[in-house]
Design a protein around this motif. Structure first.
Motif, mmCIF file in Angstrom:
data_model
loop_
_atom_site.group_PDB
_atom_site.id
_atom_site.type_symbol
_atom_site.label_atom_id
_atom_site.label_comp_id
_atom_site.label_asym_id
_atom_site.label_seq_id
_atom_site.Cartn_x
_atom_site.Cartn_y
_atom_site.Cartn_z
ATOM 1 N N THR A 1 67.486 1.484 -49.137
ATOM 2 C CA THR A 1 66.956 2.861 -49.080
ATOM 3 C C THR A 1 68.003 3.755 -48.422
ATOM 4 O O THR A 1 67.831 4.229 -47.304
ATOM 5 N N ASP A 2 69.096 3.932 -49.137
ATOM 6 C CA ASP A 2 70.195 4.740 -48.609
ATOM 7 C C ASP A 2 69.959 6.236 -48.810
ATOM 8 O O ASP A 2 70.477 7.060 -48.061
ATOM 9 N N ASN A 3 69.197 6.562 -49.845
ATOM 10 C CA ASN A 3 68.984 7.962 -50.205
ATOM 11 C C ASN A 3 67.600 8.399 -49.726
ATOM 12 O O ASN A 3 66.589 8.141 -50.387
ATOM 13 N N ASP B 1 63.902 12.555 -35.853
ATOM 14 C CA ASP B 1 64.177 11.133 -35.700
ATOM 15 C C ASP B 1 65.500 10.753 -36.357
ATOM 16 O O ASP B 1 66.256 9.928 -35.827
ATOM 17 N N ALA B 2 65.786 11.350 -37.509
ATOM 18 C CA ALA B 2 67.052 11.079 -38.192
ATOM 19 C C ALA B 2 68.229 11.508 -37.321
ATOM 20 O O ALA B 2 69.249 10.816 -37.240
ATOM 21 N N ALA B 3 68.081 12.631 -36.640
ATOM 22 C CA ALA B 3 69.146 13.115 -35.755
ATOM 23 C C ALA B 3 69.372 12.132 -34.607
ATOM 24 O O ALA B 3 70.515 11.861 -34.222
ATOM 25 N N VAL B 4 68.299 11.575 -34.069
ATOM 26 C CA VAL B 4 68.405 10.625 -32.960
ATOM 27 C C VAL B 4 69.135 9.347 -33.385
ATOM 28 O O VAL B 4 69.957 8.812 -32.646
ATOM 29 N N LEU B 5 68.856 8.882 -34.612
ATOM 30 C CA LEU B 5 69.438 7.623 -35.085
ATOM 31 C C LEU B 5 70.756 7.816 -35.833
ATOM 32 O O LEU B 5 71.369 6.837 -36.264
ATOM 33 N N GLY B 6 71.164 9.055 -36.001
ATOM 34 C CA GLY B 6 72.404 9.304 -36.719
ATOM 35 C C GLY B 6 72.286 9.070 -38.213
ATOM 36 O O GLY B 6 73.268 8.762 -38.900
ATOM 37 N N VAL B 7 71.083 9.215 -38.742
ATOM 38 C CA VAL B 7 70.838 9.056 -40.182
ATOM 39 C C VAL B 7 71.139 10.378 -40.879
ATOM 40 O O VAL B 7 70.789 11.448 -40.371
ATOM 41 N N LYS B 8 71.763 10.309 -42.056
ATOM 42 C CA LYS B 8 72.116 11.502 -42.815
ATOM 43 C C LYS B 8 71.258 11.599 -44.084
ATOM 44 O O LYS B 8 71.610 11.049 -45.132
ATOM 45 N N ALA C 1 63.074 19.957 -56.714
ATOM 46 C CA ALA C 1 64.328 19.904 -55.966
ATOM 47 C C ALA C 1 64.579 18.492 -55.442
ATOM 48 O O ALA C 1 65.717 18.010 -55.429
ATOM 49 N N MET C 2 63.516 17.810 -55.027
ATOM 50 C CA MET C 2 63.654 16.442 -54.540
ATOM 51 C C MET C 2 64.003 15.485 -55.674
ATOM 52 O O MET C 2 64.809 14.566 -55.508
ATOM 53 N N LEU C 3 63.397 15.689 -56.830
ATOM 54 C CA LEU C 3 63.652 14.830 -57.986
ATOM 55 C C LEU C 3 65.131 14.830 -58.367
ATOM 56 O O LEU C 3 65.698 13.788 -58.720
ATOM 57 N N LYS C 4 65.768 15.977 -58.271
ATOM 58 C CA LYS C 4 67.189 16.090 -58.608
ATOM 59 C C LYS C 4 68.074 15.232 -57.699
ATOM 60 O O LYS C 4 69.160 14.822 -58.089
ATOM 61 N N LEU C 5 67.602 14.968 -56.496
ATOM 62 C CA LEU C 5 68.386 14.169 -55.545
ATOM 63 C C LEU C 5 68.191 12.665 -55.736
ATOM 64 O O LEU C 5 68.872 11.869 -55.093
ATOM 65 N N GLU C 6 67.242 12.294 -56.611
ATOM 66 C CA GLU C 6 66.970 10.886 -56.917
ATOM 67 C C GLU C 6 66.798 10.038 -55.646
ATOM 68 O O GLU C 6 67.501 9.043 -55.424
ATOM 69 N N PRO C 7 65.855 10.403 -54.805
ATOM 70 C CA PRO C 7 65.695 9.689 -53.521
ATOM 71 C C PRO C 7 65.111 8.298 -53.686
ATOM 72 O O PRO C 7 64.425 7.999 -54.673
ATOM 73 N N ASP C 8 65.391 7.437 -52.710
ATOM 74 C CA ASP C 8 64.748 6.121 -52.641
ATOM 75 C C ASP C 8 63.380 6.236 -51.985
ATOM 76 O O ASP C 8 62.432 5.562 -52.397
#
Length: 325
Positions: free
Chosen positions: A64-66, A77-84, A120-127
Motif C-alpha cells: 500500500t504505497d499509494n 499522523d502521516a506527518a508524524v511518521l514521515g509518510v508521503k 480526483a482520487m480515482l486519477k491517482l489510482e490509490p491503494d
C-alpha cells in the motif's frame, strides 16, 4: 474358436488400456485444475492482506504505497511518521493546510476536508483511502469504489489505533509504537509535576468559532489535560458529549485559572474580529486566567485536530513550556 478367443482378449485388453489412459488423463486434468485453483488462490492471497481496524476487517493490496490521506487526522499522523501521501485534503479552497504544508510537498489536493472529490482520487489510482468517519455512509461507499476506504476516526481516545493503522499500511509499525511510547513516557514525567503545580487550578481550552466553544473531557485536546495529566474537569463541561457554546456567564462561573485559546482564521471568515472581541470583553478580562496573564493564544496550530499524535505531542510540549517551567 481359440483364434477368435485370442482376438477377443486382445480387444478387451486394448479397451482396458485405453480406458485406463483416459482415466489417468482425466485424473491429471483434475489434479492440474486443483493445482491451478490453489495457485490462483495463493496468488490472490499474496497480492492482498487483511487489516483489522477498530473491530472491522479490511482487504487491501499487499503493498500500500499509494495512500490518499483524505482527512486531517490521517494527514497529521502521516506527518508524524514521515509518510508521503499522493493525495491530501484542504481545510477550505484548494490550498494545502498551512501547518502541514512542508510535510506534503508534491502531494495533490483532492478536495476539501468535508467532501474530497472521488474523481480526483480515482486519477491517482490509490491503494487505500483514509477518509474521515465524520463523513456519512454514502460518501464513504463512493470512495470505497475507488479503493478500500478506512473511516479514520476523529475520536481523540482512539489516537493510538489510528497511528498503528497507518504504521501497518506503510511498514512503520515500530515507528508508530515508538511515537506512542515516547508520548506516554513524557506524560509520566510531567503528570506529578502538573498535579502538584496545578492543584485546585481550573485549566480550560476554548476555541473561538464566531463565539466561544468548549468541549467535553474526551474531545479535542482535552484528554491531554484531564486524562493524561489528571487535571480537574470543570463540572460545567463534564457531561458535554460534543462541542458546546460557552457563554460569558458560564465562563465567569467556571472562572478558569488557565485558558488555552484557539482561533483559526479559516473558521472565522465571517467573524474575523471574534478573537479580539473575546479578549476585550469585560467578563473575559475579569476571570483569573486573564487577570494573571495565563491566557495562551494558539499555543499550537489552531488547525490542529486535537486527537492525533501530532496534536497531542505539540500540546503537551506547550503545557510543559507555558505552565510547567
Amino acid at each position: 474358436m481359440g483364434k477368435y478367443w485370442k482376438l477377443g482378449a486382445v480387444a478387451l485388453l486394448s479397451l482396458a488400456i485405453a480406458t485406463g489412459c483416459n482415466s489417468n488423463s482425466d485424473t491429471k486434468k483434475s489434479n492440474d485444475t486443483k493445482v491451478s485453483e490453489s495457485s490462483a488462490s495463493a496468488d490472490k492471497e499474496s497480492t492482498t492482506k487483511q487489516i483489522t481496524y477498530l473491530g472491522k476487517e479490511y482487504t487491501v493490496p499487499a503493498k500500500t504505497d499509494n495512500i490518499i490521506a483524505a482527512s486531517l487526522e490521517s494527514m497529521e499522523d502521516a506527518a508524524v511518521l514521515g509518510v508521503k501521501p499522493t493525495g491530501v485534503v484542504s481545510i477550505a479552497g484548494n490550498d494545502m493546510p498551512e501547518y502541514l504544508k512542508d510535510d506534503f510537498d508534491g502531494a495533490t489536493v483532492v478536495g476539501n476536508k468535508f467532501e474530497p472529490n472521488a474523481e480526483a482520487m480515482l486519477k491517482l489510482e490509490p491503494d487505500v483511502i483514509l477518509a474521515s468517519d465524520k463523513m456519512d455512509a454514502k460518501k464513504l461507499a463512493k470512495y470505497d469504489k475507488v479503493a478500500t476506504t478506512f473511516p479514520y476516526t476523529f475520536v481523540a481516545e482512539k489516537w493510538r489505533e489510528n497511528l498503528q493503522l497507518l504504521g501497518q499500511l506503510t511498514g512503520k509499525e515500530n515507528q508508530a509504537d515508538k511515537v506512542i511510547s515516547d508520548y506516554e513516557t513524557k506524560v509520566a514525567e510531567l503528570k506529578d509535576k502538573a498535579v502538584k503545580e496545578l492543584k485546585d487550578k481550573k485549566v480550560m481550552i476554548i476555541r473561538v468559532r464566531g463565539t466561544m466553544m468548549a468541549y467535553g473531557p474526551s474531545l479535542y485536546l482535552n484528554p491531554v489535560l484531564y486524562d493524561d495529566l489528571g487535571l480537574e474537569v470543570p463540572k460545567e463541561i463534564a457531561d458535554a458529549k460534543t462541542q458546546m457554546e460557552l457563554s460569558y456567564e458560564t465562563l465567569s462561573k467556571i472562572n478558569p485559572d488557565v485558558i488555552f485559546l484557539q482561533f483559526d482564521e479559516s473558521e472565522n471568515t465571517k467573524t474575523p474580529k471574534a478573537l479580539d472581541e473575546v479578549l476585550k470583553n469585560d467578563i473575559f478580562k475579569s476571570v483569573n486566567a486573564a487577570k494573571n496573564d495565563k491566557v495562551f493564544v494558539n499555543s499550537i496550530s489552531p488547525s490542529a485536530q486535537g486527537g492525533t499524535a501530532w496534536s497531542k505531542t505539540r500540546f503537551l510540549d506547550a503545557i510543559s513550556k507555558d505552565l510547567l517551567k
